[in-house]
Design an enzyme around this catalytic site. Sequence first.
Site, PDB file in Angstrom:
ATOM      1  N   SER A   1     -13.353   2.207   2.239  1.00  0.00           N
ATOM      2  CA  SER A   1     -12.279   1.646   1.196  1.00  0.00           C
ATOM      3  C   SER A   1     -11.068   2.908   1.161  1.00  0.00           C
ATOM      4  O   SER A   1     -11.632   4.042   0.871  1.00  0.00           O
ATOM      5  CB  SER A   1     -13.016   1.714  -0.381  1.00  0.00           C
ATOM      6  OG  SER A   1     -12.156   1.569  -1.381  1.00  0.00           O
TER       7      SER A   1
ATOM      8  N   ARG B   1      -3.554 -13.923  -2.372  1.00  0.00           N
ATOM      9  CA  ARG B   1      -3.588 -14.360  -0.819  1.00  0.00           C
ATOM     10  C   ARG B   1      -4.273 -15.419  -0.547  1.00  0.00           C
ATOM     11  O   ARG B   1      -4.030 -16.266   0.268  1.00  0.00           O
ATOM     12  CB  ARG B   1      -4.528 -13.161  -0.327  1.00  0.00           C
ATOM     13  CG  ARG B   1      -3.695 -11.780  -0.120  1.00  0.00           C
ATOM     14  CD  ARG B   1      -4.233 -10.676   0.550  1.00  0.00           C
ATOM     15  NE  ARG B   1      -3.866  -9.401   0.273  1.00  0.00           N
ATOM     16  CZ  ARG B   1      -2.669  -8.953   0.589  1.00  0.00           C
ATOM     17  NH1 ARG B   1      -1.493  -9.802   0.903  1.00  0.00           N
ATOM     18  NH2 ARG B   1      -2.159  -7.623   0.205  1.00  0.00           N
TER      19      ARG B   1
ATOM     20  N   ASP C   1      -7.614  -7.654   4.240  1.00  0.00           N
ATOM     21  CA  ASP C   1      -6.579  -8.610   3.561  1.00  0.00           C
ATOM     22  C   ASP C   1      -6.017  -9.825   4.187  1.00  0.00           C
ATOM     23  O   ASP C   1      -5.421 -10.733   3.546  1.00  0.00           O
ATOM     24  CB  ASP C   1      -5.434  -7.735   2.983  1.00  0.00           C
ATOM     25  CG  ASP C   1      -5.686  -6.607   1.950  1.00  0.00           C
ATOM     26  OD1 ASP C   1      -6.828  -6.742   1.434  1.00  0.00           O
ATOM     27  OD2 ASP C   1      -4.908  -5.748   1.563  1.00  0.00           O
TER      28      ASP C   1
ATOM     29  N   SER D   1       0.818  -1.079  -0.134  1.00  0.00           N
ATOM     30  CA  SER D   1      -0.018   0.105  -0.028  1.00  0.00           C
ATOM     31  C   SER D   1       0.831   1.307  -0.022  1.00  0.00           C
ATOM     32  O   SER D   1       0.620   2.332  -0.637  1.00  0.00           O
ATOM     33  CB  SER D   1      -1.016   0.100   1.150  1.00  0.00           C
ATOM     34  OG  SER D   1      -1.923  -0.808   1.227  1.00  0.00           O
TER      35      SER D   1
ATOM     36  N   LYS E   1     -12.619  -8.874  -4.180  1.00  0.00           N
ATOM     37  CA  LYS E   1     -11.430  -8.714  -4.306  1.00  0.00           C
ATOM     38  C   LYS E   1     -10.687  -9.424  -5.649  1.00  0.00           C
ATOM     39  O   LYS E   1     -11.530  -9.637  -6.595  1.00  0.00           O
ATOM     40  CB  LYS E   1     -10.764  -9.247  -2.844  1.00  0.00           C
ATOM     41  CG  LYS E   1     -11.036  -8.471  -1.801  1.00  0.00           C
ATOM     42  CD  LYS E   1     -10.494  -6.913  -1.753  1.00  0.00           C
ATOM     43  CE  LYS E   1     -10.795  -6.189  -0.578  1.00  0.00           C
ATOM     44  NZ  LYS E   1     -10.260  -4.694  -0.864  1.00  0.00           N
TER      45      LYS E   1
HETATM   46  C1  S3P Z   1      -5.611  -0.967  -0.202  1.00  0.00           C
HETATM   47  C2  S3P Z   1      -6.925  -1.148   0.487  1.00  0.00           C
HETATM   48  C3  S3P Z   1      -7.859  -2.222   0.366  1.00  0.00           C
HETATM   49  C4  S3P Z   1      -6.991  -3.505   0.432  1.00  0.00           C
HETATM   50  C5  S3P Z   1      -6.077  -3.490  -0.892  1.00  0.00           C
HETATM   51  C6  S3P Z   1      -5.105  -2.097  -0.583  1.00  0.00           C
HETATM   52  C7  S3P Z   1      -4.880  -0.028  -0.175  1.00  0.00           C
HETATM   53  O1  S3P Z   1      -8.876  -2.258  -0.563  1.00  0.00           O
HETATM   54  O2  S3P Z   1      -7.815  -4.546   0.347  1.00  0.00           O
HETATM   55  O3  S3P Z   1      -5.344  -4.780  -0.844  1.00  0.00           O
HETATM   56  O4  S3P Z   1      -3.629   0.025  -0.532  1.00  0.00           O
HETATM   57  O5  S3P Z   1      -5.518   1.306  -0.081  1.00  0.00           O
HETATM   58  P1  S3P Z   1     -10.023  -1.259  -0.188  1.00  0.00           P
HETATM   59  O6  S3P Z   1      -9.601   0.112   0.254  1.00  0.00           O
HETATM   60  O7  S3P Z   1     -10.809  -1.249  -1.879  1.00  0.00           O
HETATM   61  O8  S3P Z   1     -10.878  -2.004   0.760  1.00  0.00           O
END
Ligand code: S3P
Length: 449
Positions: free
Chosen positions: A185, A408, A335, A43, A362
């Site tokens: 999100s 995952r 995740d 991220s 996902k």
């Molecule tokens: C993420 C946010 C999550 C997560 C993804 C990475 C991010 O998704 O599942 O693997 O880096 O902001 P959502 O924000 O859509 O829930």
Amino acid sequence: MPVRSFDAPDRASIGYTRERMSTQTIRPARSFQGSVTLPGDKSISHRYAMLAGLAEGTTRLSNFSTGADPHSSLACMEALGAKVVHKADKTIEITGTAGAFNQPAKPLDCGNSGSTMRMLSGLVAPHTHVFTLIGDHSLTLRPMERIRKPLLKMGAKLDLVDGHAPITIYGGPLTAINFDTPIPSAQVKTAVLFAGLQAQGTTSLTESVRTRDHSEHALRAFGATLLRDGDKLSIPGGQKLNAINATVPGDLSSAAFFLCAALLFPDSNLVLDAVGMNPTRASLLDIITALGGGIKVLHVEEQHGELVGTIQVNAPSGGPKGMEISGALSAQVIDELPVLAAIGPYTREGITIRDAKELRVKESDRIALVVKNLRAMGAEVTEFEDGLAVPGGQELHGAQIDSGTDHRIAMAFSVAALRASGDTEIHGAEAAAISFPEFFTLLDMLCQR
Ligand code: S3P
């Protein structure tokens, strides 16, 4: 602008062709011990890559994620005019565009990465060009309407195909909005913040559930002003960013697989060095503790607003307890839910997951695939629309696992396989490289057999 042609979205048909699939055999283990430094957080790597590409000057990043997804973000930034140099010492130098993206010569390929597609949409929308964002088959099935709505409100024009990619963005000057995120999100929040940063006026945003705040920290690190008043986040528009030097903390979501493996063996001892411990991600550590795992924080410091620490983890004697994960907690560890479910049978009281409907959209339908693969290993499990219930005290056997080309899922069932009787074959194991290419090598290194 030419784009690839896409089939109508159809989850049942997700999958690599046989030629591209690789199978990994996982043998049961006796114990789990060792010390590892994990590749950089996925991220944070995405956000640093994108903001470095927008900033003025040369950003130097160490421990950038080795996963394919953040490299999709880097490639998109190059296509937008940033200069990316991979140095021999593994640092990455990104010379930004000082706020002026090029009209890309071809569609921006986001690969398998929902983060790239959603966050990049907000980043490019204020630029007066036409951008087409494409992705692989799995990404083309994922919902994109969630970013179209706020960006449309800000004045951008976005075309989707039936709510999905390919996305065509007719960019131009945007105006600030007040936005209440209807679904938890961080990707949607980030799309709005990245667009707000470059809009006219001050954009504000409230979240129903506080999601990961890496964008807030990254924006501040690159010199932006961002205000928080209770649940309300505000970002003044028209801001310019400056390059930074940073080391990306180790990825806690990658660490989750090893943390869960460590819970399964009474004499395990795992040390994770320089791992990200941002409080909006660290609910996982609370879950490990609730399951009976012992966590010692050996060192902690702050880097560009992110907490980074060294932790030692030991298993509970008598095996992990069980728990229900629901409400806001489900969103905070979204995740990590597949691996927590995959170790459910080995817990004493089982694992129940609710309020996690997002898992169905996902990289795969993660609820359906976790249920299918647990059953393949002989486990009893109940499926709900928004989660599942896995009773504890079960013994599993080795099986043929279908990763659904979801990184995952491939890694979660490699962990479940460590305590099964007999070998397990993970089909579509190559998917692990989306976030964690070193996974199988490190897993093997940490397992005692
Ligand atoms: C993420 C946010 C999550 C997560 C993804 C990475 C991010 O998704 O599942 O693997 O880096 O902001 P959502 O924000 O859509 O829930």
